[in-house]
Design a protein around this motif. Structure first.
Motif, PDB file in Angstrom:
ATOM      1  N   PHE A 117       0.825  -1.205   0.000  1.00 21.03           N
ATOM      2  CA  PHE A 117       0.000   0.000   0.000  1.00 21.03           C
ATOM      3  C   PHE A 117       0.864   1.263   0.000  1.00 21.03           C
ATOM      4  CE2 PHE A 117      -2.252  -3.386   2.322  1.00 21.03           C
ATOM      5  CZ  PHE A 117      -3.297  -3.593   1.428  1.00 21.03           C
ATOM      6  N   PRO A 150      -1.303   4.675   1.482  1.00 25.69           N
ATOM      7  CA  PRO A 150      -2.201   4.095   2.484  1.00 25.69           C
ATOM      8  C   PRO A 150      -3.315   5.063   2.880  1.00 25.69           C
ATOM      9  CG  PRO A 150      -0.213   4.868   3.544  1.00 25.69           C
ATOM     10  CD  PRO A 150       0.000   5.057   2.063  1.00 25.69           C
ATOM     11  N   GLU A 189      -3.269  -0.378   6.726  1.00 22.28           N
ATOM     12  CA  GLU A 189      -2.418  -0.402   5.545  1.00 22.28           C
ATOM     13  C   GLU A 189      -0.988   0.020   5.889  1.00 22.28           C
ATOM     14  OE1 GLU A 189      -4.235   1.701   2.321  1.00 22.28           O
ATOM     15  OE2 GLU A 189      -6.134   0.650   2.559  1.00 22.28           O
TER      16      GLU A 189
END
Length: 458
Positions: free
Chosen positions: A162, A165, A170
């Motif tokens: 990610f 994010p 994440e």
């Protein structure tokens, strides 16, 4: 039956809470490599100029440095001629406290004469290989969180899942799956430094295979296994010969962390019933848990995670001086805190996430705050609180860009017990003949089986 029912309930609750989190649209992914680096850090410097703009001018070994890759050569400092810009001490801490963690301020208060932070110019000169950038873009477009943060789907090998994010989960998963060595072979020391300066020593031979990185498989989908690890105890003598192998899953709902240990006394291998969480790390005197290696690792299931935002903070970075072959443990490991002369601090941007222990879950740490470098996605510092909410420990990892890895390597870490005044020096290799041997590619998964542990012991 009760244990099985509880496990099913946990899985169901995670599935309900774990509706897949959105991947980013193409227009947002297009920022990678432009206003963002290819792994999602802001390219621009800070408003006051203390954080430099990202240059990414070097890939691998910088010009003018003689370095032999894949051989365990100790790091060489490309910034060896620099001097600190200023130092943060107990006398001027108020001037900088907005850019310090609670743990840093606690160390300054407890050791006002010994602990200082020498702050150097911030450098963002190194970059990742192109295949890492390609994998990061694919992940930005396709990767999703599943099972309540216990796993990832549609991510590929080679980069964080990610790079852009949207929440704490994440960010935490990026720290779980950063770009790092796909093979590592290290003999490392552990020093449990008591409050009076006496040292209890440990030593281990550690080998690892990280399945979520590596140029050979870059761009391919993640499979079910994240990593293999093997640890042979060399010190203390009473534990010499104990060998542990472990397997790390990509998803902690559909997979499980497994570990086996060979005991030279009985000459038998047994599977460990549980491995991880707050089990004490051997040789640390209770100052480290299994899941505090790399500041956090393993299943996130016992905590509720919250994103506190991104901050400009003084963190250890470009830590070459600390890892030089000429560094002696007697000079480094001083009572209370390590010798400040060896530690380099820079102002950098970090993601801050907080894990609070879930009701009904058990852990020594009631809360843990992680500080994750935006350029590397490695956790660089953590404040640990006990179950009463009292700050208990502060830890930091000294990373450096490893030329043979073409990425950032977690080096020596220090875990401070703020109650006792002692600390652990972890992952020390300064006095060893070789440093970490990274990405040599000479390890295979057969070396990490229970059968291999039994054969190695015999």
């Amino acid at each position: 039956m009760k244990k099985t029912t509880s496990h099913v309930a946990l899985i169901l609750s995670l599935m309900i809470a774990g509706a897949a989190q959105a991947k980013v649209p193409a227009a947002e992914a297009d920022k990678l490599g432009k206003e963002l680096t290819c792994v999602g850090a802001e390219k621009a410097g800070s408003r006051d100029g203390m954080i430099s703009a990202y240059s990414g001018k070097w890939l691998g070994t910088p010009p003018g440095i003689q370095y032999t890759p894949y051989a365990g050569q100790h790091p060489i400092d490309p910034y060896s001629s620099e001097k600190p810009l200023f130092s943060i001490t107990a006398d001027n801490v108020a001037q900088y406290e907005s850019r310090l963690s609670s743990g840093q301020k606690a160390l300054l208060a407890r050791f006002p004469k010994a602990f200082r932070m020498d702050v150097y110019a911030t450098h963002r000169d190194f970059r990742y290989p192109d295949y890492v950038c390609d994998a990061a873009r694919k992940n930005a477009l396709h990767a999703e969180v599943v099972d309540g943060g216990m796993g990832v789907k549609d991510a590929v090998i080679g980069a964080v899942p990610f790079p852009i994010p949207k929440g704490a989960t994440e960010v935490l998963l990026n720290n779980t799956f950063p770009y790092r060595a796909f093979s590592e072979d290290t003999v490392r020391d552990l020093a449990n430094v008591l409050s009076d300066g006496r040292v209890s020593w440990g030593r281990g031979h550690n080998t690892n295979i990280n399945r979520v990185n590596g140029v050979a498989n870059a761009g391919e989908p993640l499979d079910s296994t994240m990593a293999y690890s093997r640890s042979l105890v060399l010190l203390p003598e009473r534990e010499k010969g104990i060998l542990t192998v472990s397997i790390e899953p990509v998803n902690f709902v559909t997979g499980k962390r497994l570990a086996w240990s060979y005991d030279p006394g009985t000459r038998r291998v047994r599977q460990l019933p549980e491995y991880g969480f707050d089990q004490p790390l051997g040789g640390s005197g209770g100052k480290m848990t299994i899941d505090s290696d790399r500041l956090f690792n393993g299943s996130p299931e016992r905590y509720n995670w919250k994103l506190l935002g991104k901050r400009e903070m003084f963190v250890p970075a470009n830590s070459y001086k600390l890892h030089g072959k000429t560094v002696k443990y007697a000079d480094l490991l001083k009572p209370g805190v390590p010798n400040a002369d060896f530690i380099r601090w820079e102002l950098r941007r970090v993601w801050v996430i907080e894990g609070s222990l879930k009701e009904g879950s058990r852990h020594l740490y009631g809360k843990r705050v992680l500080f994750i470098d935006e350029d590397t996605w490695h956790a660089v510092m953590s404040d640990f609180y006990d179950t009463r909410g009292t700050l208990w420990q502060y830890a930091y990892i000294n990373h450096y860009y490893a030329f043979d890895l073409q990425g950032w390597q977690p080096g020596t870490a220090f875990y401070h017990d703020l109650n006792s005044g002692g600390y652990v020096g972890y992952n020390l290799f300064q006095e060893r003949d070789k440093g970490p041997i990274l990405n040599k590619g000479n390890l295979n998964v057969k070396m990490f089986s229970p059968e291999a542990a039994r054969s190695a012991g015999n």
